[in-house]
Design a protein around this motif. Structure first.
Motif, PDB file in Angstrom:
ATOM      1  N   THR A  89      -3.452  -1.794 -12.050  1.00 50.79           N
ATOM      2  CA  THR A  89      -2.548  -1.636 -10.908  1.00 50.79           C
ATOM      3  C   THR A  89      -2.012  -0.210 -10.814  1.00 50.79           C
ATOM      4  O   THR A  89      -1.841   0.474 -11.824  1.00 50.79           O
ATOM      5  N   VAL A  90      -1.764   0.216  -9.570  1.00 52.52           N
ATOM      6  CA  VAL A  90      -1.161   1.522  -9.291  1.00 52.52           C
ATOM      7  C   VAL A  90       0.106   1.292  -8.483  1.00 52.52           C
ATOM      8  O   VAL A  90       0.046   0.714  -7.391  1.00 52.52           O
ATOM      9  N   HIS A  91       1.234   1.710  -9.035  1.00 53.15           N
ATOM     10  CA  HIS A  91       2.501   1.652  -8.306  1.00 53.15           C
ATOM     11  C   HIS A  91       2.898   3.046  -7.865  1.00 53.15           C
ATOM     12  O   HIS A  91       2.822   3.991  -8.653  1.00 53.15           O
ATOM     13  N   VAL A  92       3.325   3.182  -6.611  1.00 54.41           N
ATOM     14  CA  VAL A  92       3.989   4.391  -6.144  1.00 54.41           C
ATOM     15  C   VAL A  92       5.366   3.949  -5.687  1.00 54.41           C
ATOM     16  O   VAL A  92       5.480   3.145  -4.754  1.00 54.41           O
ATOM     17  N   GLY A  93       6.412   4.444  -6.361  1.00 53.90           N
ATOM     18  CA  GLY A  93       7.746   3.882  -6.138  1.00 53.90           C
ATOM     19  C   GLY A  93       7.700   2.410  -6.507  1.00 53.90           C
ATOM     20  O   GLY A  93       7.196   2.046  -7.566  1.00 53.90           O
ATOM     21  N   ASN A  94       8.187   1.563  -5.610  1.00 54.09           N
ATOM     22  CA  ASN A  94       8.192   0.133  -5.904  1.00 54.09           C
ATOM     23  C   ASN A  94       6.961  -0.585  -5.372  1.00 54.09           C
ATOM     24  O   ASN A  94       6.827  -1.795  -5.538  1.00 54.09           O
ATOM     25  N   ASP A  95       6.079   0.173  -4.713  1.00 52.89           N
ATOM     26  CA  ASP A  95       4.936  -0.464  -4.064  1.00 52.89           C
ATOM     27  C   ASP A  95       3.718  -0.516  -4.969  1.00 52.89           C
ATOM     28  O   ASP A  95       3.321   0.502  -5.542  1.00 52.89           O
TER      29      ASP A  95
END
Ligand code: ADP
Ligand code: ADP
Length: 234
Positions: free
Chosen positions: A63-69
């Protein structure tokens, strides 16, 4: 806090000769406010890592999160919104040669639907920040390489990103111009508070600008730490 979080991320490409693992089970946090360098030889997986962060590629696993997304969990419309929070600069600058300097910087603002008066103001402020206000009406082929990259930086900052990804952004520049562009990137980080990931095969670039460095080899992160610790290790 982490602005970007990669958890157990693998990216494989299917080719006629079999499967290539470009990124192999990578765990990596990019901390809010830092300049993270990613160094490695050609083919190590650096560009793929960048394309996973800005959602131009989907991971095969992880998984890749940017901020909370979490990027893979978002509909395409939301992915585009996340991408607008990420600025990109490139080795070959990727400017539109048929547009003026101001037109290049204004372009992402046009796409974002920012109206003329506000656009003009922001373009002027950005060109002033990168020291190119007097070149607003010049065309890219009238500029030096360093000036072109400063336009690239202004354009990347136009939509107020939280994160700037620099993929071999100084690799086409001579050492003196490289130093100028790196000094500008440092101002982007320190004065604007923008988190930066610098991808490069050049150790001097990392030494000059990065707070931490990740060393990539064969799709894996083989070392991660402060520049001092990683580069002075025996
Ligand atoms: P770097 O940026 O460190 O040079 P890349 O991420 O470009 O590394 O490439 C990592 C590996 O993945 C290389 O073996 C490369 O050939 C392979 N690769 C990258 N993109 C693709 C693609 N679109 N299709 C097939 N193989 C790819
Ligand atoms: P293009 O033809 O490529 O669109 P223009 O030179 O016509 O390029 O300018 C495009 C946009 O750039 C304008 O809509 C305006 O928002 C902005 N712009 C142009 N000149 C300036 C300037 N001197 N200062 C600030 N913004 C400018």
């Amino acid at each position: 806090a982490a602005l970007v979080r990669l958890q157990n991320v693998t990216k494989q490409y299917r080719t006629p000769n079999g499967t290539v693992t470009a990124v192999d089970a990578v765990d990596l946090d990019v901390e809010q406010g830092e300049i993270l360098g990613v160094i490695g030889y050609s083919g190590a997986g650096k560009s793929t890592l960048v394309r996973l962060i800005n959602a131009l590629e989907k991971p095969t696993d992880g998984t890749v999160h940017v901020g909370n997304d979490e990027l893979t969990a978002l509909p395409e419309r939301r992915v585009r919104a996340v991408r607008r929070e990420i600025g990109m600069i490139f080795q070959q600058f990727n400017l539109f040669n048929s547009r003026t300097v101001a037109g290049n910087v204004a372009y992402p603002l046009k796409l974002a639907g920012v109206g003329q008066p506000e656009r003009d103001q922001r373009v002027a402020r950005l060109l002033d920040f990168v020291g190119l206000l007097e070149k607003a009406h010049s065309f890219p082929d009238q500029l030096s390489g360093g000036q072109k990259q400063r336009v690239g930086i202004a354009r990347a900052l136009a939509t107020d990103p939280k994160l700037l990804l620099a993929d071999e952004a100084t690799s086409a520049l001579d050492p003196e111009t490289t130093a100028d562009v790196l000094a500008l990137l440092k101002r982007v980080n320190r004065e604007l508070g923008i988190t930066i990931v610098v991808i490069t095969h050049e150790m001097d670039v990392i030494r000059t600008i990065a707070d931490r460095v990740a060393v990539m080899d064969n799709g894996r992160i083989v070392e991660l730490g402060s520049v001092y610790d990683v580069f002075s290790a025996p």
